[in-house]
Design a protein around this motif. Structure first.
Motif, PDB file in Angstrom:
ATOM      1  N   LEU A 117       0.709  -1.248  -0.011  1.00 27.59           N
ATOM      2  CA  LEU A 117       0.027  -0.121   0.139  1.00 27.59           C
ATOM      3  C   LEU A 117       0.906   1.152  -0.004  1.00 27.59           C
ATOM      4  O   LEU A 117       0.448   2.185  -0.762  1.00 27.59           O
ATOM      5  N   PRO A 118       1.902   1.151   0.772  1.00 23.99           N
ATOM      6  CA  PRO A 118       2.693   2.493   0.842  1.00 23.99           C
ATOM      7  C   PRO A 118       3.265   2.766  -0.874  1.00 23.99           C
ATOM      8  O   PRO A 118       3.421   3.887  -1.278  1.00 23.99           O
ATOM      9  N   ALA A 119       3.621   1.666  -1.379  1.00 19.96           N
ATOM     10  CA  ALA A 119       4.315   1.903  -2.507  1.00 19.96           C
ATOM     11  C   ALA A 119       3.216   2.140  -3.776  1.00 19.96           C
ATOM     12  O   ALA A 119       3.515   2.970  -4.505  1.00 19.96           O
ATOM     13  N   ALA A 120       2.219   1.688  -3.788  1.00 26.25           N
ATOM     14  CA  ALA A 120       0.836   2.074  -4.338  1.00 26.25           C
ATOM     15  C   ALA A 120       0.736   3.314  -4.328  1.00 26.25           C
ATOM     16  O   ALA A 120       0.174   4.225  -5.381  1.00 26.25           O
ATOM     17  N   GLU A 121       0.730   4.122  -3.025  1.00 24.00           N
ATOM     18  CA  GLU A 121       0.061   5.373  -2.544  1.00 24.00           C
ATOM     19  C   GLU A 121       0.947   6.364  -3.416  1.00 24.00           C
ATOM     20  O   GLU A 121       0.848   7.357  -3.967  1.00 24.00           O
ATOM     21  N   GLN A 122       2.639   5.786  -3.182  1.00 23.98           N
ATOM     22  CA  GLN A 122       3.221   6.497  -3.725  1.00 23.98           C
ATOM     23  C   GLN A 122       3.476   6.903  -5.347  1.00 23.98           C
ATOM     24  O   GLN A 122       3.734   7.845  -5.736  1.00 23.98           O
ATOM     25  N   ILE A 123       2.973   5.799  -5.861  1.00 23.48           N
ATOM     26  CA  ILE A 123       2.927   5.817  -7.415  1.00 23.48           C
ATOM     27  C   ILE A 123       1.640   6.665  -7.811  1.00 23.48           C
ATOM     28  O   ILE A 123       1.761   7.342  -8.659  1.00 23.48           O
ATOM     29  N   ALA A 124       0.632   6.533  -7.190  1.00 24.41           N
ATOM     30  CA  ALA A 124      -0.872   7.002  -7.650  1.00 24.41           C
ATOM     31  C   ALA A 124      -0.834   8.380  -7.280  1.00 24.41           C
ATOM     32  O   ALA A 124      -1.636   8.888  -7.987  1.00 24.41           O
ATOM     33  N   ASN A 125      -0.418   8.650  -6.022  1.00 26.64           N
ATOM     34  CA  ASN A 125      -0.784   9.941  -5.809  1.00 26.64           C
ATOM     35  C   ASN A 125       0.443  10.909  -5.380  1.00 26.64           C
ATOM     36  O   ASN A 125       0.518  12.117  -4.724  1.00 26.64           O
ATOM     37  N   SER A 126       1.719  10.407  -5.507  1.00 27.64           N
ATOM     38  CA  SER A 126       3.040  11.270  -5.312  1.00 27.64           C
ATOM     39  C   SER A 126       2.812  12.648  -6.151  1.00 27.64           C
ATOM     40  O   SER A 126       2.982  12.444  -7.356  1.00 27.64           O
ATOM     41  N   PRO A 127       3.208  13.645  -5.571  1.00 26.95           N
ATOM     42  CA  PRO A 127       3.245  15.063  -6.377  1.00 26.95           C
ATOM     43  C   PRO A 127       4.455  14.820  -7.358  1.00 26.95           C
ATOM     44  O   PRO A 127       4.664  15.267  -8.495  1.00 26.95           O
ATOM     45  N   HIS A 128       5.612  14.036  -6.861  1.00 26.17           N
ATOM     46  CA  HIS A 128       6.853  13.872  -7.556  1.00 26.17           C
ATOM     47  C   HIS A 128       6.522  13.109  -8.888  1.00 26.17           C
ATOM     48  O   HIS A 128       6.956  13.644  -9.951  1.00 26.17           O
ATOM     49  N   MET A 129       5.536  12.064  -8.761  1.00 25.85           N
ATOM     50  CA  MET A 129       5.178  11.151  -9.883  1.00 25.85           C
ATOM     51  C   MET A 129       4.777  11.932 -10.854  1.00 25.85           C
ATOM     52  O   MET A 129       4.661  12.144 -12.229  1.00 25.85           O
ATOM     53  N   GLN A 130       3.522  12.940 -10.300  1.00 26.92           N
ATOM     54  CA  GLN A 130       2.635  13.608 -11.092  1.00 26.92           C
ATOM     55  C   GLN A 130       3.571  14.779 -11.978  1.00 26.92           C
ATOM     56  O   GLN A 130       3.351  14.996 -12.982  1.00 26.92           O
TER      57      GLN A 130
END
Length: 302
Positions: A117-130
Motif C-alpha cells: 500500500l505505501p508503494a502504491a500510494e507513492q505511485i498513484a498520488n505522489s506529487p513527484h510522480m505527477q
C-alpha cells in the motif's frame, strides 16, 4: 605513382583501404599520412551523403524513427498506466475487493499494509510522480522538427572544432584511427532505431545503423585511470542485444569494429549502406530485397 586518393577516386576503393590498413602504424608517416587523411575524408563525406539520403528515403516510406519526442510519448503513457494501475489497487484494497488478499496475507503477514500500500500510494498520488509525468508530457508535445534530417535525436552533422578532437586524443593518450577521426569530423551521431512493418518489424533484429557521438563517448567514459580503452559506438542501452565498440587509441588507418563480423569500421559502413542501414538482414532469411534496392539505389560507393 598514383596517390591513394587518386586511386580511390578512380574506383579502387576497397583495395586502397586494404593497402592503407596493411601499412599499420606506418600510415602516420608523411607523405602517406596526408594522402590517407584525404582518402578518409572523401570516404566519410560520401558516407554522410548516404546517411542523409537514406534518412530522407526512409521518411518517404513511412519509417517511424524512434525520436526523443516519440520516446517521451511512450514513457509518459507507461507511467500514466502505472499510476492508474496503482490507483485501482488502492481502491480494491479499500473496498475489500483485492483478489487473493487473504492468501497473500497468510503467506506474508503485513506485506499489503506495510509494503504494497505505501508503494502504491507513492505511485498513484505522489506529487513527484505527477510532476514527472507532466514534464515528460510537455516534452512529448513539443513541436517536431520539419523533417527527420533536422531531428538531432536521429541525425546530427559534426560541428566539433579541432580542439575537441585534440582534447579527446589527449584523454585517450593517443590518436583516433584515421577512419574514425574522419567520420567524427563529418557526422556527430546517427540512429536508425525505429519501426517499419517490412524493413524493421518488431519480430526480427535488423540491426539498424546507430553510431554515437565519439567525442561524447570519450567524455562520458568515466575515470581515465579505470577505463579499459573501449568506446561504445552502439551503447547497450539501445537494447540491441550487444554493445559494438572500437578500441582506442589506434594509430592505424582503420580499426576493428566490434560487431558480429569483427571487420573494420569502413567495412561496417559499406555493409550498412548495402542493406539500406539495416545490416542485420544479411544474416536473416527472406530479406525485403525490392525495398532495400529501392532505398539503396544511387548511394555513393565508399
Amino acid at each position: 605513382m598514383s596517390s591513394y586518393y587518386d586511386r580511390y577516386q578512380r574506383g579502387e576503393r576497397i583495395q586502397v583501404w586494404s593497402d592503407l590498413i596493411a601499412l599499420g602504424e606506418a600510415v602516420r608517416q608523411e607523405p602517406v599520412y596526408s594522402d590517407a587523411v584525404a582518402v578518409a575524408r572523401e570516404t566519410m563525406a560520401r558516407a554522410r551523403q548516404n546517411v542523409e539520403t537514406l534518412i530522407t528515403r526512409l521518411d518517404g516510406i513511412g519509417y517511424e524513427f524512434l525520436t526523443r519526442r516519440r520516446s517521451l510519448q511512450m514513457l509518459t503513457a507507461h507511467l500514466q498506466g502505472l499510476q492508474e494501475f496503482a490507483a485501482m489497487q488502492l481502491e480494491a484494497v479499500r473496498t475489500n475487493q483485492f483478489p487473493g488478499y487473504e492468501s497473500l496475507e497468510a503467506l506474508q503477514p503485513g506485506f499489503i499494509q506495510n509494503q504494497f500500500l505505501p508503494a502504491a500510494e507513492q505511485i498513484a498520488n505522489s506529487p513527484h510522480m505527477q510532476n514527472l509525468i507532466e514534464h515528460m508530457r510537455a516534452g512529448a508535445s513539443a513541436e517536431s522538427p520539419a523533417n527527420s534530417l533536422e531531428d538531432r535525436s536521429i541525425y546530427a552533422r559534426a560541428g566539433q572544432p579541432d580542439v575537441e578532437f585534440e582534447n579527446v586524443e589527449r584523454t585517450l593518450g593517443g590518436p583516433l584511427p584515421i577512419s574514425l577521426r574522419a567520420w567524427s569530423e563529418a557526422v556527430s551521431r546517427v540512429s536508425f532505431l525505429g519501426s517499419h512493418p517490412i524493413l524493421n518489424p518488431s519480430t526480427i533484429t535488423a540491426d539498424p545503423l546507430i553510431l554515437n557521438d565519439v567525442v561524447g563517448a570519450v567524455r562520458n567514459s568515466g575515470d581515465p585511470d579505470l577505463w579499459d580503452g573501449d568506446i561504445f559506438l552502439i551503447a547497450p542501452a539501445y537494447g540491441m542485444g550487444a554493445s559494438y565498440g572500437i578500441r582506442v587509441p589506434d594509430r592505424c588507418a582503420d580499426v576493428v569494429f566490434g560487431d558480429s563480423k569483427k571487420g573494420f569500421f569502413v567495412e561496417y559502413l559499406r555493409r550498412a549502406f548495402a542493406w539500406s542501414g539495416f545490416p542485420g538482414w544479411e544474416r536473416l532469411p527472406n530479406p525485403p530485397m525490392d525495398l532495400i534496392r529501392e532505398l539503396t539505389h544511387g548511394l555513393r560507393p565508399i
